[in-house]
Write a protein that holds these residues in place. Structure first.
Motif, mmCIF file in Angstrom:
data_model
loop_
_atom_site.group_PDB
_atom_site.id
_atom_site.type_symbol
_atom_site.label_atom_id
_atom_site.label_comp_id
_atom_site.label_asym_id
_atom_site.label_seq_id
_atom_site.Cartn_x
_atom_site.Cartn_y
_atom_site.Cartn_z
ATOM 1 N N ILE A 131 17.284 6.848 -1.855
ATOM 2 C CA ILE A 131 15.874 6.510 -2.048
ATOM 3 C C ILE A 131 14.971 7.736 -1.964
ATOM 4 O O ILE A 131 14.006 7.864 -2.713
ATOM 5 C CB ILE A 131 15.438 5.430 -1.031
ATOM 6 C CG1 ILE A 131 16.095 4.098 -1.388
ATOM 7 C CG2 ILE A 131 13.930 5.287 -0.990
ATOM 8 C CD1 ILE A 131 15.918 3.028 -0.337
ATOM 9 N N GLU A 132 15.303 8.661 -1.065
ATOM 10 C CA GLU A 132 14.413 9.823 -0.917
ATOM 11 C C GLU A 132 14.411 10.717 -2.147
ATOM 12 O O GLU A 132 13.525 11.556 -2.294
ATOM 13 C CB GLU A 132 14.738 10.610 0.346
ATOM 14 C CG GLU A 132 16.052 11.329 0.343
ATOM 15 C CD GLU A 132 16.413 11.910 1.710
ATOM 16 O OE1 GLU A 132 17.221 12.841 1.722
ATOM 17 O OE2 GLU A 132 15.899 11.439 2.724
ATOM 18 N N GLU A 137 6.269 6.284 -5.701
ATOM 19 C CA GLU A 137 5.549 5.436 -6.667
ATOM 20 C C GLU A 137 6.479 4.903 -7.761
ATOM 21 O O GLU A 137 6.120 3.991 -8.484
ATOM 22 C CB GLU A 137 4.360 6.187 -7.283
ATOM 23 C CG GLU A 137 4.718 7.340 -8.212
ATOM 24 C CD GLU A 137 5.017 8.667 -7.507
ATOM 25 O OE1 GLU A 137 5.283 9.650 -8.222
ATOM 26 O OE2 GLU A 137 4.990 8.711 -6.264
ATOM 27 N N ARG A 138 7.695 5.449 -7.865
ATOM 28 C CA ARG A 138 8.627 5.010 -8.909
ATOM 29 C C ARG A 138 9.706 4.060 -8.390
ATOM 30 O O ARG A 138 10.425 3.462 -9.190
ATOM 31 C CB ARG A 138 9.282 6.226 -9.553
ATOM 32 C CG ARG A 138 8.280 7.024 -10.386
ATOM 33 C CD ARG A 138 8.864 8.197 -11.097
ATOM 34 N NE ARG A 138 10.131 7.911 -11.738
ATOM 35 C CZ ARG A 138 11.040 8.841 -12.022
ATOM 36 N NH1 ARG A 138 10.816 10.090 -11.744
ATOM 37 N NH2 ARG A 138 12.174 8.510 -12.605
ATOM 38 N N LEU A 139 9.844 3.924 -7.066
ATOM 39 C CA LEU A 139 10.928 3.118 -6.518
ATOM 40 C C LEU A 139 10.839 1.654 -6.937
ATOM 41 O O LEU A 139 11.829 1.074 -7.385
ATOM 42 C CB LEU A 139 10.971 3.226 -4.987
ATOM 43 C CG LEU A 139 12.116 2.463 -4.323
ATOM 44 C CD1 LEU A 139 13.467 2.939 -4.840
ATOM 45 C CD2 LEU A 139 12.035 2.595 -2.815
ATOM 46 N N THR A 140 9.676 1.045 -6.827
ATOM 47 C CA THR A 140 9.533 -0.354 -7.216
ATOM 48 C C THR A 140 9.912 -0.543 -8.681
ATOM 49 O O THR A 140 10.629 -1.484 -9.025
ATOM 50 C CB THR A 140 8.095 -0.851 -6.958
ATOM 51 O OG1 THR A 140 7.833 -0.731 -5.555
ATOM 52 C CG2 THR A 140 7.916 -2.302 -7.380
ATOM 53 N N GLY A 141 9.465 0.354 -9.539
ATOM 54 C CA GLY A 141 9.796 0.282 -10.962
ATOM 55 C C GLY A 141 11.292 0.436 -11.203
ATOM 56 O O GLY A 141 11.869 -0.272 -12.035
ATOM 57 N N LEU A 142 11.929 1.355 -10.476
ATOM 58 C CA LEU A 142 13.373 1.538 -10.612
ATOM 59 C C LEU A 142 14.114 0.260 -10.238
ATOM 60 O O LEU A 142 15.017 -0.186 -10.963
ATOM 61 C CB LEU A 142 13.851 2.699 -9.740
ATOM 62 C CG LEU A 142 15.373 2.865 -9.639
ATOM 63 C CD1 LEU A 142 15.983 3.187 -10.995
ATOM 64 C CD2 LEU A 142 15.713 3.928 -8.610
ATOM 65 N N LEU A 143 13.737 -0.338 -9.121
ATOM 66 C CA LEU A 143 14.399 -1.579 -8.689
ATOM 67 C C LEU A 143 14.199 -2.695 -9.711
ATOM 68 O O LEU A 143 15.136 -3.441 -10.027
ATOM 69 C CB LEU A 143 13.889 -2.002 -7.311
ATOM 70 C CG LEU A 143 14.193 -1.019 -6.176
ATOM 71 C CD1 LEU A 143 13.514 -1.458 -4.893
ATOM 72 C CD2 LEU A 143 15.688 -0.851 -5.985
ATOM 73 N N GLU A 144 12.983 -2.797 -10.246
ATOM 74 C CA GLU A 144 12.712 -3.805 -11.278
ATOM 75 C C GLU A 144 13.531 -3.531 -12.536
ATOM 76 O O GLU A 144 14.064 -4.460 -13.150
ATOM 77 C CB GLU A 144 11.217 -3.849 -11.592
ATOM 78 C CG GLU A 144 10.396 -4.425 -10.460
ATOM 79 C CD GLU A 144 8.896 -4.227 -10.640
ATOM 80 O OE1 GLU A 144 8.474 -3.509 -11.589
ATOM 81 O OE2 GLU A 144 8.139 -4.781 -9.821
ATOM 82 N N ASP A 145 13.641 -2.260 -12.919
ATOM 83 C CA ASP A 145 14.432 -1.893 -14.096
ATOM 84 C C ASP A 145 15.906 -2.266 -13.897
ATOM 85 O O ASP A 145 16.548 -2.798 -14.805
ATOM 86 C CB ASP A 145 14.322 -0.398 -14.400
ATOM 87 C CG ASP A 145 12.956 -0.002 -14.939
ATOM 88 O OD1 ASP A 145 12.183 -0.894 -15.350
ATOM 89 O OD2 ASP A 145 12.674 1.215 -14.939
ATOM 90 N N LEU A 146 16.447 -1.973 -12.716
ATOM 91 C CA LEU A 146 17.844 -2.320 -12.445
ATOM 92 C C LEU A 146 18.059 -3.834 -12.513
ATOM 93 O O LEU A 146 19.069 -4.304 -13.061
ATOM 94 C CB LEU A 146 18.282 -1.763 -11.085
ATOM 95 C CG LEU A 146 18.394 -0.241 -11.012
ATOM 96 C CD1 LEU A 146 18.609 0.204 -9.564
ATOM 97 C CD2 LEU A 146 19.509 0.269 -11.912
#
Length: 155
Positions: A131-132, A137-146
């Motif tokens: 995660i680090e 600001e991109r983590l939520t988007g990455l999780l949604e993309d996955l």
């Protein structure tokens, strides 16, 4: 009949070669995660499937073999082996038989909860390392993309 030349299929996105495709990159990330988890869990005398099973049972006690297999991405036959190992290590309880149906609900023992808790620190540290590397600001988007990728392949 002569062999015809292979038809060239264009890639779904600009890629220099196979190593540049999304699927390859996902597999590479998965392999790195699996290696790190294998190494960390060895110290707790657990495998990744053992750990996954303990995590799921902590969140959802009483699941059957089939439900655990689906939740941990293994076959029912593989889950039988995982459960047998966990039961021999006295990390889970399963009734020898049930009054109705065939599904035998599985729960963690006290030792299973203790071992899971000890292993979670190592596994969560690995997830923190992943995660680090992703800007906050991109983590939520990455999780949604996955999640969208997974849905696209299962629907």
């Amino acid at each position: 009949m002569k062999d015809s030349p292979p038809v060239q299929v264009p890639p779904p996105h600009p890629a220099k070669d196979a190593l540049d495709h999304v699927g390859y990159r996902l597999k590479r990330a998965h392999a790195a995660l699996r290696r790190a988890m294998d190494q960390a869990l060895r110290e707790h005398d657990l495998t990744v499937p053992h750990y996954a099973c303990l995590e799921v049972l902590a969140a959802r006690p009483g699941l059957s073999n089939a439900e655990l297999a689906r939740a941990t991405f293994v076959t029912r036959q593989s889950m039988n082996v995982v459960l047998r190992g966990l039961q021999e290590a006295e990390l889970i309880d399963r009734p020898a038989s049930v009054e109705t149906g065939r599904a035998r609900p599985t729960t963690l023992t006290g030792e299973g909860r203790r071992r899971l808790s000890a292993a979670q620190g190592a596994v969560y540290a690995i997830e923190a390392r992943m995660i680090e590397t992703v800007p906050g600001e991109r983590l939520t988007g990455l999780l949604e993309d996955l999640d969208r990728i997974a849905r696209a392949l299962t629907e």
